[in-house]
Design an enzyme around this catalytic site. Structure first.
Site, PDB file in Angstrom:
ATOM      1  N   ARG A   1       0.849  -1.216   0.000  1.00  0.00           N
ATOM      2  CA  ARG A   1       0.000   0.000   0.000  1.00  0.00           C
ATOM      3  C   ARG A   1       0.876   1.253   0.000  1.00  0.00           C
ATOM      4  O   ARG A   1       0.594   2.237   0.694  1.00  0.00           O
ATOM      5  CB  ARG A   1      -0.937   0.036   1.208  1.00  0.00           C
ATOM      6  CG  ARG A   1      -1.825  -1.163   1.365  1.00  0.00           C
ATOM      7  CD  ARG A   1      -2.920  -1.223   0.303  1.00  0.00           C
ATOM      8  NE  ARG A   1      -3.825  -2.321   0.581  1.00  0.00           N
ATOM      9  CZ  ARG A   1      -3.660  -3.560   0.128  1.00  0.00           C
ATOM     10  NH1 ARG A   1      -2.638  -3.850  -0.678  1.00  0.00           N
ATOM     11  NH2 ARG A   1      -4.515  -4.502   0.425  1.00  0.00           N
TER      12      ARG A   1
ATOM     13  N   GLU B   1      -4.144   4.712   6.467  1.00  0.00           N
ATOM     14  CA  GLU B   1      -3.848   4.471   5.047  1.00  0.00           C
ATOM     15  C   GLU B   1      -4.156   5.688   4.166  1.00  0.00           C
ATOM     16  O   GLU B   1      -3.375   6.014   3.275  1.00  0.00           O
ATOM     17  CB  GLU B   1      -4.647   3.242   4.584  1.00  0.00           C
ATOM     18  CG  GLU B   1      -4.292   2.803   3.192  1.00  0.00           C
ATOM     19  CD  GLU B   1      -5.105   1.603   2.742  1.00  0.00           C
ATOM     20  OE1 GLU B   1      -4.787   0.483   3.157  1.00  0.00           O
ATOM     21  OE2 GLU B   1      -6.053   1.799   1.964  1.00  0.00           O
TER      22      GLU B   1
ATOM     23  N   SER C   1     -10.415   0.858   3.854  1.00  0.00           N
ATOM     24  CA  SER C   1      -9.668   0.513   5.077  1.00  0.00           C
ATOM     25  C   SER C   1      -8.992   1.762   5.612  1.00  0.00           C
ATOM     26  O   SER C   1      -8.271   2.439   4.872  1.00  0.00           O
ATOM     27  CB  SER C   1      -8.590  -0.523   4.763  1.00  0.00           C
ATOM     28  OG  SER C   1      -9.177  -1.638   4.163  1.00  0.00           O
TER      29      SER C   1
HETATM   30  P1  FAD Z   1      -7.760  10.057  -4.455  1.00  0.00           P
HETATM   31  O1  FAD Z   1      -8.365   9.641  -3.167  1.00  0.00           O
HETATM   32  O2  FAD Z   1      -8.414  11.159  -5.191  1.00  0.00           O
HETATM   33  O3  FAD Z   1      -6.235  10.390  -4.227  1.00  0.00           O
HETATM   34  C1  FAD Z   1      -5.410   9.538  -3.468  1.00  0.00           C
HETATM   35  C2  FAD Z   1      -3.967  10.055  -3.551  1.00  0.00           C
HETATM   36  O4  FAD Z   1      -3.491   9.925  -4.888  1.00  0.00           O
HETATM   37  C3  FAD Z   1      -3.841  11.538  -3.226  1.00  0.00           C
HETATM   38  O5  FAD Z   1      -2.608  11.740  -2.597  1.00  0.00           O
HETATM   39  C4  FAD Z   1      -3.856  12.216  -4.578  1.00  0.00           C
HETATM   40  O6  FAD Z   1      -3.216  13.483  -4.580  1.00  0.00           O
HETATM   41  C5  FAD Z   1      -3.107  11.199  -5.418  1.00  0.00           C
HETATM   42  N1  FAD Z   1      -3.477  11.209  -6.827  1.00  0.00           N
HETATM   43  C6  FAD Z   1      -4.720  11.087  -7.357  1.00  0.00           C
HETATM   44  N2  FAD Z   1      -4.650  11.081  -8.702  1.00  0.00           N
HETATM   45  C7  FAD Z   1      -3.333  11.208  -9.022  1.00  0.00           C
HETATM   46  C8  FAD Z   1      -2.616  11.260 -10.248  1.00  0.00           C
HETATM   47  N3  FAD Z   1      -3.205  11.193 -11.447  1.00  0.00           N
HETATM   48  N4  FAD Z   1      -1.271  11.396 -10.188  1.00  0.00           N
HETATM   49  C9  FAD Z   1      -0.622  11.452  -9.007  1.00  0.00           C
HETATM   50  N5  FAD Z   1      -1.255  11.418  -7.810  1.00  0.00           N
HETATM   51  C10 FAD Z   1      -2.586  11.285  -7.830  1.00  0.00           C
HETATM   52  N6  FAD Z   1      -7.608   0.577  -1.819  1.00  0.00           N
HETATM   53  C11 FAD Z   1      -6.961  -0.582  -2.029  1.00  0.00           C
HETATM   54  O7  FAD Z   1      -5.720  -0.585  -2.164  1.00  0.00           O
HETATM   55  N7  FAD Z   1      -7.627  -1.769  -2.086  1.00  0.00           N
HETATM   56  C12 FAD Z   1      -8.964  -1.843  -1.946  1.00  0.00           C
HETATM   57  O8  FAD Z   1      -9.537  -2.943  -2.021  1.00  0.00           O
HETATM   58  C13 FAD Z   1      -9.688  -0.642  -1.699  1.00  0.00           C
HETATM   59  N8  FAD Z   1     -11.020  -0.666  -1.495  1.00  0.00           N
HETATM   60  C14 FAD Z   1     -11.685   0.477  -1.204  1.00  0.00           C
HETATM   61  C15 FAD Z   1     -13.055   0.413  -0.968  1.00  0.00           C
HETATM   62  C16 FAD Z   1     -13.774   1.565  -0.667  1.00  0.00           C
HETATM   63  C17 FAD Z   1     -15.262   1.478  -0.409  1.00  0.00           C
HETATM   64  C18 FAD Z   1     -13.104   2.815  -0.633  1.00  0.00           C
HETATM   65  C19 FAD Z   1     -13.874   4.068  -0.355  1.00  0.00           C
HETATM   66  C20 FAD Z   1     -11.737   2.889  -0.861  1.00  0.00           C
HETATM   67  C21 FAD Z   1     -11.012   1.724  -1.151  1.00  0.00           C
HETATM   68  N9  FAD Z   1      -9.624   1.738  -1.391  1.00  0.00           N
HETATM   69  C22 FAD Z   1      -8.954   0.579  -1.645  1.00  0.00           C
HETATM   70  C23 FAD Z   1      -8.877   3.005  -1.359  1.00  0.00           C
HETATM   71  C24 FAD Z   1      -8.948   3.810  -2.698  1.00  0.00           C
HETATM   72  O9  FAD Z   1     -10.074   3.433  -3.441  1.00  0.00           O
HETATM   73  C25 FAD Z   1      -7.714   3.618  -3.556  1.00  0.00           C
HETATM   74  O10 FAD Z   1      -6.568   4.036  -2.870  1.00  0.00           O
HETATM   75  C26 FAD Z   1      -7.807   4.379  -4.882  1.00  0.00           C
HETATM   76  O11 FAD Z   1      -6.722   4.050  -5.724  1.00  0.00           O
HETATM   77  C27 FAD Z   1      -7.847   5.895  -4.705  1.00  0.00           C
HETATM   78  O12 FAD Z   1      -8.166   6.452  -5.960  1.00  0.00           O
HETATM   79  P2  FAD Z   1      -8.744   7.918  -6.105  1.00  0.00           P
HETATM   80  O13 FAD Z   1      -8.757   8.240  -7.557  1.00  0.00           O
HETATM   81  O14 FAD Z   1     -10.023   8.034  -5.387  1.00  0.00           O
HETATM   82  O15 FAD Z   1      -7.613   8.761  -5.385  1.00  0.00           O
HETATM   83  P1  NAP Z   2     -10.609 -10.141   4.791  1.00  0.00           P
HETATM   84  O1  NAP Z   2     -10.865 -11.061   3.654  1.00  0.00           O
HETATM   85  O2  NAP Z   2     -11.578 -10.108   5.937  1.00  0.00           O
HETATM   86  O3  NAP Z   2      -9.156 -10.370   5.369  1.00  0.00           O
HETATM   87  C1  NAP Z   2      -8.684  -9.613   6.485  1.00  0.00           C
HETATM   88  C2  NAP Z   2      -7.248  -9.260   6.231  1.00  0.00           C
HETATM   89  O4  NAP Z   2      -6.480 -10.440   6.202  1.00  0.00           O
HETATM   90  C3  NAP Z   2      -7.072  -8.560   4.911  1.00  0.00           C
HETATM   91  O5  NAP Z   2      -6.772  -7.247   5.191  1.00  0.00           O
HETATM   92  C4  NAP Z   2      -5.968  -9.310   4.175  1.00  0.00           C
HETATM   93  O6  NAP Z   2      -4.799  -8.549   3.963  1.00  0.00           O
HETATM   94  C5  NAP Z   2      -5.603 -10.453   5.085  1.00  0.00           C
HETATM   95  N1  NAP Z   2      -5.743 -11.742   4.381  1.00  0.00           N
HETATM   96  C6  NAP Z   2      -6.879 -12.483   4.236  1.00  0.00           C
HETATM   97  N2  NAP Z   2      -6.584 -13.643   3.595  1.00  0.00           N
HETATM   98  C7  NAP Z   2      -5.265 -13.615   3.328  1.00  0.00           C
HETATM   99  C8  NAP Z   2      -4.381 -14.512   2.675  1.00  0.00           C
HETATM  100  N3  NAP Z   2      -4.791 -15.673   2.187  1.00  0.00           N
HETATM  101  N4  NAP Z   2      -3.086 -14.145   2.560  1.00  0.00           N
HETATM  102  C9  NAP Z   2      -2.644 -12.974   3.041  1.00  0.00           C
HETATM  103  N5  NAP Z   2      -3.432 -12.078   3.666  1.00  0.00           N
HETATM  104  C10 NAP Z   2      -4.726 -12.394   3.808  1.00  0.00           C
HETATM  105  O7  NAP Z   2     -10.470  -8.627   4.232  1.00  0.00           O
HETATM  106  P2  NAP Z   2     -11.555  -7.601   3.701  1.00  0.00           P
HETATM  107  O8  NAP Z   2     -11.586  -6.431   4.587  1.00  0.00           O
HETATM  108  O9  NAP Z   2     -12.843  -8.312   3.387  1.00  0.00           O
HETATM  109  O10 NAP Z   2     -10.899  -7.157   2.331  1.00  0.00           O
HETATM  110  C11 NAP Z   2     -10.733  -8.055   1.272  1.00  0.00           C
HETATM  111  C12 NAP Z   2      -9.625  -7.571   0.362  1.00  0.00           C
HETATM  112  O11 NAP Z   2      -9.962  -6.279  -0.165  1.00  0.00           O
HETATM  113  C13 NAP Z   2      -8.302  -7.393   1.095  1.00  0.00           C
HETATM  114  O12 NAP Z   2      -7.256  -7.765   0.244  1.00  0.00           O
HETATM  115  C14 NAP Z   2      -8.244  -5.919   1.398  1.00  0.00           C
HETATM  116  O13 NAP Z   2      -6.929  -5.400   1.401  1.00  0.00           O
HETATM  117  C15 NAP Z   2      -9.016  -5.316   0.220  1.00  0.00           C
HETATM  118  N6  NAP Z   2      -9.683  -4.077   0.650  1.00  0.00           N
HETATM  119  C16 NAP Z   2      -8.906  -2.980   0.809  1.00  0.00           C
HETATM  120  C17 NAP Z   2      -9.473  -1.771   1.185  1.00  0.00           C
HETATM  121  C18 NAP Z   2      -8.627  -0.523   1.292  1.00  0.00           C
HETATM  122  O14 NAP Z   2      -9.171   0.561   1.401  1.00  0.00           O
HETATM  123  N7  NAP Z   2      -7.320  -0.643   1.274  1.00  0.00           N
HETATM  124  C19 NAP Z   2     -10.833  -1.681   1.422  1.00  0.00           C
HETATM  125  C20 NAP Z   2     -11.589  -2.846   1.287  1.00  0.00           C
HETATM  126  C21 NAP Z   2     -11.006  -4.041   0.893  1.00  0.00           C
HETATM  127  P3  NAP Z   2      -4.562  -7.538   2.747  1.00  0.00           P
HETATM  128  O15 NAP Z   2      -5.371  -6.329   3.107  1.00  0.00           O
HETATM  129  O16 NAP Z   2      -3.102  -7.302   2.797  1.00  0.00           O
HETATM  130  O17 NAP Z   2      -5.020  -8.175   1.485  1.00  0.00           O
END
Ligand code: FAD
Ligand code: NAP
Length: 337
Positions: free
Chosen positions: A166, A332, A237
């Site tokens: 991340r 995050e 998250s």
């Molecule tokens: P923004 O929130 O608008 O920006 C995020 C950052 O990126 C800021 O610092 C911004 O300045 C910068 N930025 C934006 N665009 C650019 C660009 N073109 N060039 C350079 N910098 C830029 N994240 C995960 O990793 N895994 C997930 O499963 C996941 N699930 C999510 C679920 C939900 C319901 C929500 C609300 C969020 C989730 N996220 C997840 C977090 C988020 O969606 C991601 O980080 C996504 O990539 C952010 O994109 P954005 O366009 O909304 O960025």
């Molecule tokens: P989950 O399945 O309940 O799992 C809980 C956590 O355990 C996750 O964060 C995941 O880590 C880890 N995990 C589960 N199974 C694993 C495996 N086999 N090996 C290694 N790590 C494992 O998680 P959840 O909240 O429903 O999310 C599902 C996936 O979507 C996850 O990968 C999560 O990262 C992603 N997600 C991310 C965001 C965000 O904003 N970053 C929001 C929603 C969902 P990891 O997070 O490292 O994968």
């Protein structure tokens, strides 16, 4: 076309937490000439700049001084590569989920585990988005940036993006790079990844090899478990899963045998959601913000919550987790300004 600045522009609909945030000036960038124009304007005014994608990983203050710019550059180029590989170059302003589903429909695989992640293509490399065992770094060949310091456009290859969990150089050096395009190396051959238990358990053995079934399953699980930002404001998250040493893991596992953790090259990754849940935070409310009742890792805006309330809630959770387990939780999303 010349840049059009909007004064005192509300970003309430443009951040998924749904916080009221007003930008001193807001502008959309649709061409590279406009980017150059914006840079000249920033040099002239000395204003700070926030790049905004879909606003799904940002915690905004009520007043955003300076300029907020949203990249509106689209595009999708597909070129064949060796071994059934496909090079796909997407504009940074494309919607991430729509791009993933469109590629899948064209029989181009590799991004299906990352379905339904909100936001733009340009933001995906910033925190190296990941879900269900796939990180976007595993599929990126190169990223085209505008470097605000060197004032030029160039490609950074995967290694130079310094991706981490991340994390990336774009996140660490926030404000230096604007991501214009991302080039992915994908495939017309299916190589699915279904190691995460909820995903594997929701698919029959034959469906596990089918990227379309994986895509559908990921979307279904996410819809069941995560709050839809259209209905409940959230930024996904809120904390990263902490990585701890083997010693720390063993000490905690002895004290909490049901603790959820996974091996990691640097030791063990603890499920932050489990730590928060076991401190009794799931479903709790503090003012107009709270902890989601189906996933303790997600903090939500329950009405007219704001950054100060969210920071207070996050600090209380961090303090409880630190006191109980001795583990520090790191947020995050990016807080701005
Ligand atoms: P923004 O929130 O608008 O920006 C995020 C950052 O990126 C800021 O610092 C911004 O300045 C910068 N930025 C934006 N665009 C650019 C660009 N073109 N060039 C350079 N910098 C830029 N994240 C995960 O990793 N895994 C997930 O499963 C996941 N699930 C999510 C679920 C939900 C319901 C929500 C609300 C969020 C989730 N996220 C997840 C977090 C988020 O969606 C991601 O980080 C996504 O990539 C952010 O994109 P954005 O366009 O909304 O960025
Ligand atoms: P989950 O399945 O309940 O799992 C809980 C956590 O355990 C996750 O964060 C995941 O880590 C880890 N995990 C589960 N199974 C694993 C495996 N086999 N090996 C290694 N790590 C494992 O998680 P959840 O909240 O429903 O999310 C599902 C996936 O979507 C996850 O990968 C999560 O990262 C992603 N997600 C991310 C965001 C965000 O904003 N970053 C929001 C929603 C969902 P990891 O997070 O490292 O994968």
């Amino acid at each position: 076309m010349s840049l059009e600045f909007h004064q005192r522009y509300s970003l309430r609909q443009m951040n998924t937490l749904g916080f009221e945030a007003v930008a001193e000036r807001f502008v959309r960038i649709q061409t590279r000439d406009q980017l150059t124009e914006l840079h000249e304007e920033l040099k002239r005014s000395g204003d700070p700049l926030l790049l905004l994608g879909g606003g799904s990983n940002l915690v905004l203050s009520a007043w955003i001084p300076g300029v907020v710019a949203q990249l509106d550059i689209s595009g999708c180029e597909v070129k064949s590569a060796s071994d059934n590989g496909v090079r796909v170059t997407l504009g940074g302003g494309e919607n991430w989920h729509l791009a993933v589903s469109r590629l899948l429909q064209e029989g181009i695989y590799g991004l299906e585990n990352l379905a339904l992640i909100p936001g733009s293509v340009g933001a995906a490399p910033v925190q190296n988005i990941g879900a269900y065992g796939v990180e976007v770094k595993d599929r990126i060949e190169a990223v085209e940036v505008y470097d605000w310091v060197e004032e030029r456009v160039y490609w950074l290859d995967n290694r130079d993006c310094e991706f981490g969990y991340r994390d990336s150089r774009f996140k660490r050096e926030a404000g230096r790079y604007l991501i214009l395009r991302v080039r992915f190396l994908l495939s017309r051959t299916a190589h699915t990844q279904t190691s995460y238990a909820p995903l594997r358990d929701s698919l029959s053995a034959d469906k596990q090899k089918d990227p379309r079934a994986v895509f559908e399953a990921v979307c279904d699980i996410r819809r069941q478990k995560l709050p839809d930002p259209e209905k409940i404001g959230n930024a996904g998250s809120f904390f990263k899963n902490p990585i701890v040493s083997v010693d720390v893991y063993e000490r905690l596992k002895a004290a909490y045998p049901d603790m959820v953790a996974y091996p990691d090259p640097a030791g063990f990754k603890l499920a932050a959601g489990w730590l928060i849940d076991r401190c009794g935070w799931k479903g709790r409310r503090l003012g107009d913000v709270g902890v989601h009742d189906r996933q303790a890792l997600v903090l939500v805006n329950l009405g007219s919550g704001d950054r100060a309330q969210l920071e207070q809630l996050a600090a209380a959770i961090q303090s409880d987790v630190l006191e109980t387990y001795g583990v520090a939780l790191e947020p995050e999303p990016r807080f701005y300004p």
